[in-house]
Design a protein around this motif. Structure first.
Motif, PDB file in Angstrom:
ATOM      1  N   LEU A   1     -16.520   2.861  -2.941  1.00 55.94           N
ATOM      2  CA  LEU A   1     -16.098   3.079  -1.557  1.00 55.94           C
ATOM      3  C   LEU A   1     -16.393   4.508  -1.114  1.00 55.94           C
ATOM      4  O   LEU A   1     -16.858   4.732   0.017  1.00 55.94           O
ATOM      5  CB  LEU A   1     -14.600   2.797  -1.420  1.00 55.94           C
ATOM      6  CG  LEU A   1     -14.183   1.365  -1.107  1.00 55.94           C
ATOM      7  CD1 LEU A   1     -12.667   1.234  -1.132  1.00 55.94           C
ATOM      8  CD2 LEU A   1     -14.717   0.930   0.243  1.00 55.94           C
TER       9      LEU A   1
ATOM     10  N   ASN B   1     -16.996  -9.216   0.845  1.00 53.87           N
ATOM     11  CA  ASN B   1     -16.036  -8.854  -0.195  1.00 53.87           C
ATOM     12  C   ASN B   1     -15.142 -10.035  -0.553  1.00 53.87           C
ATOM     13  O   ASN B   1     -14.751 -10.204  -1.699  1.00 53.87           O
ATOM     14  CB  ASN B   1     -15.222  -7.608   0.214  1.00 53.87           C
ATOM     15  CG  ASN B   1     -13.937  -7.914   0.922  1.00 53.87           C
ATOM     16  OD1 ASN B   1     -12.959  -8.374   0.346  1.00 53.87           O
ATOM     17  ND2 ASN B   1     -13.917  -7.633   2.211  1.00 53.87           N
TER      18      ASN B   1
ATOM     19  N   ARG C   1      -3.527   3.641  -3.021  1.00 53.78           N
ATOM     20  CA  ARG C   1      -4.014   2.746  -1.977  1.00 53.78           C
ATOM     21  C   ARG C   1      -3.684   3.293  -0.595  1.00 53.78           C
ATOM     22  O   ARG C   1      -4.427   3.079   0.364  1.00 53.78           O
ATOM     23  CB  ARG C   1      -3.405   1.361  -2.151  1.00 53.78           C
ATOM     24  CG  ARG C   1      -4.042   0.537  -3.246  1.00 53.78           C
ATOM     25  CD  ARG C   1      -5.492   0.191  -2.928  1.00 53.78           C
ATOM     26  NE  ARG C   1      -5.584  -0.853  -1.921  1.00 53.78           N
ATOM     27  CZ  ARG C   1      -6.602  -1.007  -1.094  1.00 53.78           C
ATOM     28  NH1 ARG C   1      -7.607  -0.166  -1.121  1.00 53.78           N
ATOM     29  NH2 ARG C   1      -6.627  -2.001  -0.226  1.00 53.78           N
TER      30      ARG C   1
ATOM     31  N   SER D   1      -6.438   3.803   2.078  1.00 53.37           N
ATOM     32  CA  SER D   1      -6.304   3.044   3.323  1.00 53.37           C
ATOM     33  C   SER D   1      -6.419   3.935   4.549  1.00 53.37           C
ATOM     34  O   SER D   1      -6.843   3.474   5.615  1.00 53.37           O
ATOM     35  CB  SER D   1      -4.963   2.303   3.340  1.00 53.37           C
ATOM     36  OG  SER D   1      -4.929   1.295   2.357  1.00 53.37           O
TER      37      SER D   1
ATOM     38  N   ASN E   1     -10.127   4.005   5.054  1.00 52.94           N
ATOM     39  CA  ASN E   1     -10.658   2.711   5.487  1.00 52.94           C
ATOM     40  C   ASN E   1     -10.243   2.382   6.909  1.00 52.94           C
ATOM     41  O   ASN E   1     -11.032   1.837   7.694  1.00 52.94           O
ATOM     42  CB  ASN E   1     -10.186   1.608   4.535  1.00 52.94           C
ATOM     43  CG  ASN E   1     -10.995   1.568   3.259  1.00 52.94           C
ATOM     44  OD1 ASN E   1     -12.091   2.119   3.191  1.00 52.94           O
ATOM     45  ND2 ASN E   1     -10.458   0.935   2.235  1.00 52.94           N
TER      46      ASN E   1
ATOM     47  N   ASP F   1      -5.863  -4.005   5.124  1.00 44.86           N
ATOM     48  CA  ASP F   1      -5.872  -3.125   5.095  1.00 44.86           C
ATOM     49  C   ASP F   1      -5.872  -3.415   5.581  1.00 44.86           C
ATOM     50  O   ASP F   1      -6.260  -2.802   5.229  1.00 44.86           O
ATOM     51  CB  ASP F   1      -6.281  -2.180   5.578  1.00 44.86           C
ATOM     52  CG  ASP F   1      -6.213  -1.268   5.446  1.00 44.86           C
ATOM     53  OD1 ASP F   1      -6.230  -1.167   5.419  1.00 44.86           O
ATOM     54  OD2 ASP F   1      -6.295  -0.586   5.577  1.00 44.86           O
TER      55      ASP F   1
ATOM     56  N   THR G   1     -11.790  -3.355  -6.157  1.00 44.95           N
ATOM     57  CA  THR G   1     -10.491  -2.693  -6.126  1.00 44.95           C
ATOM     58  C   THR G   1      -9.328  -3.662  -5.969  1.00 44.95           C
ATOM     59  O   THR G   1      -8.338  -3.601  -6.708  1.00 44.95           O
ATOM     60  CB  THR G   1     -10.458  -1.666  -4.976  1.00 44.95           C
ATOM     61  OG1 THR G   1     -11.512  -0.724  -5.159  1.00 44.95           O
ATOM     62  CG2 THR G   1      -9.138  -0.940  -4.936  1.00 44.95           C
ATOM     63  N   VAL G   2      -9.419  -4.576  -4.997  1.00 44.55           N
ATOM     64  CA  VAL G   2      -8.239  -5.335  -4.579  1.00 44.55           C
ATOM     65  C   VAL G   2      -7.712  -6.301  -5.646  1.00 44.55           C
ATOM     66  O   VAL G   2      -6.522  -6.248  -5.998  1.00 44.55           O
ATOM     67  CB  VAL G   2      -8.526  -6.066  -3.250  1.00 44.55           C
ATOM     68  CG1 VAL G   2      -7.400  -7.037  -2.912  1.00 44.55           C
ATOM     69  CG2 VAL G   2      -8.691  -5.052  -2.127  1.00 44.55           C
TER      70      VAL G   2
ATOM     71  N   VAL H   1     -14.419  -2.764  -2.229  1.00 44.11           N
ATOM     72  CA  VAL H   1     -13.128  -3.417  -2.009  1.00 44.11           C
ATOM     73  C   VAL H   1     -12.956  -4.601  -2.951  1.00 44.11           C
ATOM     74  O   VAL H   1     -11.862  -4.844  -3.477  1.00 44.11           O
ATOM     75  CB  VAL H   1     -13.001  -3.857  -0.538  1.00 44.11           C
ATOM     76  CG1 VAL H   1     -11.800  -4.779  -0.350  1.00 44.11           C
ATOM     77  CG2 VAL H   1     -12.859  -2.636   0.364  1.00 44.11           C
TER      78      VAL H   1
END
Length: 434
Positions: free
Chosen positions: A92, A64, A17, A21, A24, A434, A122-123, A119
């Motif tokens: 992404l 998202n 991550r 990040s 991102n 993020d 993923t999150v 996202v």
């Protein structure tokens, strides 16, 4: 077990991550500049360019956040957390690369929605993995370690993004590329690195067959407490508090021009002030998460929300860059005190394999807050207060929200030991920054 009392797979997730990040957070700096650079053309759907820019930037958060509960529930049903994380990071990567191919407002909006989809995959799955790989006595520490890595990546990106943009053009494989293209390629590579790390170093935990059979049965967001004596469901309440916190955190960025003028500073000092929040998060996430394992989650969540009130309020009244930097640093400490313990408490409450659904309540709420914050700042900045800076109203609003969050958590949330005593929460169903 690895460093501290944290599973090595959680460390791998955190490093993945962190890599993602970096890319991102690059786009936080790059996209507004790219959209207003003159490179982007095409129709604006009858809207002013500034307004369509705001829509593009906010669409990511709203989109998202809206689909995270569904993806979290699907990951509960399948139990394939790692697959969801890898797929999300690959989406992404494709979206980040696609920015280098499009040059119209409509196309950029579609790419931004693609980022939001990545996202959303993923999150919730990542946090569910962190939750399920944690021990009951180290869940707060694990959440803190994971988010510390994420914040390191988030803080590094903006520091170098501006230099990369303005340092272009560059030559890549004999072809000249602009600074913008370079930034998009770096964001693409960072997502690919994250996906590779997860694929190689992370595995799904073994699951009890009885828990697997009941996983993801309920997608509903439990607003009201169905098993205790409180009015609101505790996870829903934690989600509200997380949203209020995120709104307060996100008020600063859209007011950059007004703040620089009022404090007599340049963009570099604003960047330092913005980064002060991230620095505090990096320093305090892990220790606060660990302390919450020993002393309980709720006191830290309450303390963080209470500290958030003055820290947010004074940002609308300080008169020097140093004071603004200190306020942002204190706001970062407050955010650290809320984030890791709140995630850990939601993980404590989560029943069986419903971690993805339950934790998505908080991640959805945090994402909504990050999207709502800049919009509310832009609207409220036009309201003149008799005291404070010309932009004080948004920060007064943010402080009031933090105070409301404190009151809700104080009255509606119990420690997990008390909550689990009531439980079979047959409809934990709570869906969740993020």
């Amino acid at each position: 077990m690895g460093v501290l009392d944290t599973d090595n797979r959680i460390l791998a997730l955190g490093i993945a991550r962190m890599a993602d990040s970096v890319g991102n957070s690059f786009l936080i700096v790059v996209l507004p500049l790219y959209i207003t650079s003159g490179v982007v053309g095409g129709g604006t759907f009858g809207l002013a360019p500034a307004f369509i820019t705001g829509i593009i930037l906010s669409a990511f958060g709203f989109f998202n956040s809206g689909i995270q509960p569904f993806v979290g529930n699907l990951s509960d049903r399948t139990g394939r957390r790692r697959l969801f994380v890898v797929v999300g990071l690959l989406v992404l990567a494709v979206s980040n690369f696609a920015y280098s191919l499009v040059d119209s407002y409509g196309a950029i909006l579609l790419v931004r929605l693609g980022q939001g989809l990545g996202v959303a995959f993923t999150v919730p799955a990542t946090l569910a993995l962190v939750n399920e790989l944690s021990t009951d006595t180290a869940r707060g520490e694990s959440m803190g370690v994971f988010n510390t890595f994420r914040m390191i990546g988030f803080g590094l990106g903006p520091v170098v993004a501006g230099g990369i943009i303005h340092g272009g053009p560059y030559r890549l494989f004999g072809r000249e590329i602009t600074g913008f293209e370079s930034a998009f390629y770096i964001a693409t590579v960072s997502a690919l690195v994250g996906a590779t790390l997860v694929l190689l170093l992370v595995s799904d935990p073994e699951v009890d067959p009885d828990e697997e059979a009941s996983a993801g049965e309920d997608l509903s967001i439990a607003v009201f407490d169905r098993v205790g004596d409180n009015v609101l469901d505790p996870v829903f309440t934690l989600g509200l508090a997380s949203m209020f916190m995120a709104i307060g955190i996100a008020l600063l960025e859209p007011l950059q021009t007004q703040i620089n003028d009022a404090l007599g500073q340049n963009a570099t000092l604003f960047g330092v002030e913005f980064a002060a929040f991230t620095l505090a998060q990096v320093l305090f996430q892990t220790p606060i998460g660990s302390w919450s394992d020993r002393h309980g989650r709720k006191p830290f969540i309450l303390g963080g929300l209470l500290l958030l009130v003055p820290a947010t309020f004074v940002e609308g009244f300080v008169a020097t860059p140093l004071a603004m930097g200190v306020a942002r640093f204190v706001q970062g400490i407050a955010g650290a005190a809320v984030f890791a313990p709140a995630m850990a408490l939601a993980g404590d409450i989560a029943r069986g394999r419903n971690s993805g659904t339950t934790l998505s309540v908080l991640t959805m709420a945090f994402g909504l807050g990050i999207a709502i914050g800049p919009l509310s700042a832009g609207y409220l900045a036009g309201i003149d207060l008799p005291v404070g800076q010309p932009y004080a109203a948004p920060f007064v609003f943010g402080a009031l929200l933090a105070l409301l969050g404190f009151g809700l958590v104080y009255s509606e949330v119990e420690e997990a030991a008390a909550a689990s005593a009531s439980a079979d929460r047959s409809d934990v169903g709570a869906t969740s920054g993020d």
